[in-house]
Scaffold this active site. Structure first.
Site, short mmCIF file in Angstrom:
data_model
loop_
_atom_site.label_atom_id
_atom_site.label_comp_id
_atom_site.label_asym_id
_atom_site.label_seq_id
_atom_site.Cartn_x
_atom_site.Cartn_y
_atom_site.Cartn_z
N CYS A 192 -6.04 -1.71 13.59
CA CYS A 192 -6.42 -0.78 12.53
C CYS A 192 -7.78 -0.14 12.76
O CYS A 192 -8.21 0.69 11.98
CB CYS A 192 -6.29 -1.40 11.15
N HIS A 214 -0.13 -4.51 5.33
CA HIS A 214 0.20 -3.31 6.11
C HIS A 214 1.16 -3.75 7.21
O HIS A 214 1.00 -4.85 7.76
CB HIS A 214 -1.04 -2.72 6.79
N ARG A 231 0.82 -1.21 0.00
CA ARG A 231 0.00 0.00 0.00
C ARG A 231 0.86 1.27 0.00
O ARG A 231 0.45 2.29 -0.52
CB ARG A 231 -0.92 0.01 1.22
N1 ARG Z 1 -10.43 -3.50 3.94
C1 ARG Z 1 -9.44 -2.57 4.39
C2 ARG Z 1 -8.40 -2.36 3.29
O1 ARG Z 1 -8.09 -3.29 2.58
C3 ARG Z 1 -8.78 -3.07 5.64
C4 ARG Z 1 -7.78 -2.14 6.24
C5 ARG Z 1 -7.14 -2.67 7.47
N2 ARG Z 1 -6.23 -1.73 7.99
C6 ARG Z 1 -5.01 -1.99 8.48
N3 ARG Z 1 -4.34 -1.00 8.96
N4 ARG Z 1 -4.47 -3.17 8.44
O2 ARG Z 1 -7.92 -1.27 3.08
#
Ligand code: ARG
Length: 276
Positions: free
Chosen positions: A270, A174, A145
């Site tokens: 999260c 993440h 990401r």
């Molecule tokens: N469905 C969300 C995404 O894919 C989940 C985010 C989870 N956040 C995290 N910090 N791990 O963006």
């Protein structure tokens, strides 16, 4: 800098799984039990409060089905002069980009200087950029990401060093899915998520490293836990070996059910943002 015990959460009024943004969402489109999700969210809020946190709320925005994951839209903290700074994320998915202005507004009203990242690189806030408790240091995950070059702008904005960690697996997309800084000395990690040089850096800086077993790290998202006040740890239920290890290090463990949110690839860490 010690991590705050004041947290921000977003009620799950519009929470849903409507597409596949990460591998955990595969097979879960349309599968969210909304009543269960609402109960799990309030139980999580109560667990944070029992662990000693105070919880502020942001109003959920319609058509922002992931807004409940409020670790991702910003990175907030104190800059070199001790002033509150809110750095805005550059989210990968268009639906998640829509969440960012609401957080910009909330943090501005809370007295933060709100700034765009001085870079066009992808950056997903505290999902990937984690404060080291008690130190002027940020750990920065990248590879899925967040773009590694974003950390030059993050480092400049807070005038603080960033240690970058490449994330190997897309199930740990993440940094907060595979590294949890419990206190200044202790980290909870999924060792399989990191290259050997990343692991060596983690071990060089944290004298105590708790390794999650692979199944608990993956299915149980055990590393997506949150430490409150360096003493309490809130974590998804059923991660027996991880919980035993946490207790052996004298943490008080609060187990919560976040199964509806696991369907979206998220759990405890999260679903909150720190408020400095
Ligand atoms: N469905 C969300 C995404 O894919 C989940 C985010 C989870 N956040 C995290 N910090 N791990 O963006």
């Amino acid at each position: 800098m010690p991590l705050p015990t004041r947290l921000l959460m977003c009620p799950p009024a519009h929470f849903d799984v409507i597409d596949v943004k990460n591998p955990h969402m595969q097979g879960n489109v349309g599968q969210v039990d909304r009543a269960a999700a609402a109960k799990q969210w309030s139980d999580l809020k109560s667990a944070f409060e029992r662990a000693g946190a105070t919880v502020d709320l942001i109003d959920p925005v319609p058509n922002c089905e992931d807004m409940v994951f409020c670790a991702n839209q910003t990175l907030v903290g104190l800059d070199a002069a001790g002033r509150k700074l809110c750095l805005l994320s550059r989210m990968k998915h268009p639906s998640r980009q829509r969440e960012v202005p609401a957080f910009a507004k909330w943090f501005a009203a809370a007295g933060y200087r709100v700034a765009d990242l001085a870079s066009t690189a992808g950056f997903e806030g505290s999902g990937d950029a984690l404060w080291h408790p008690g130190r002027a240091l940020i750990w920065g995950g990248h590879g899925h990401r967040t773009d590694p070059t974003a950390y030059e702008a993050v480092s400049a904005a807070f005038d603080i060093p960033v240690i970058r960690l490449k994330l190997l697996s897309d199930r740990f997309y993440h940094l907060d899915t595979c590294l949890c800084a419990l206190d200044e000395r202790t980290a909870l990690i999924n060792p399989l998520s990191f290259e050997s040089r990343g692991l060596a850096l983690i071990r060089a800086i944290f004298p105590q490293v708790i390794e999650c077993p692979p199944r608990e790290a993956d299915q149980g998202m055990a590393c997506n836990a949150t430490a409150i006040g360096g003493k309490h740890v809130v974590i998804q239920k059923g991660n027996a070996q991880t919980v035993a290890a946490l207790r052996a290090y004298n943490f008080t463990v609060h187990e919560v059910e976040t199964t509806e949110y696991l369907k979206s690839g998220g759990s405890v860490f999260c679903m909150k943002m720190y408020v400095f």
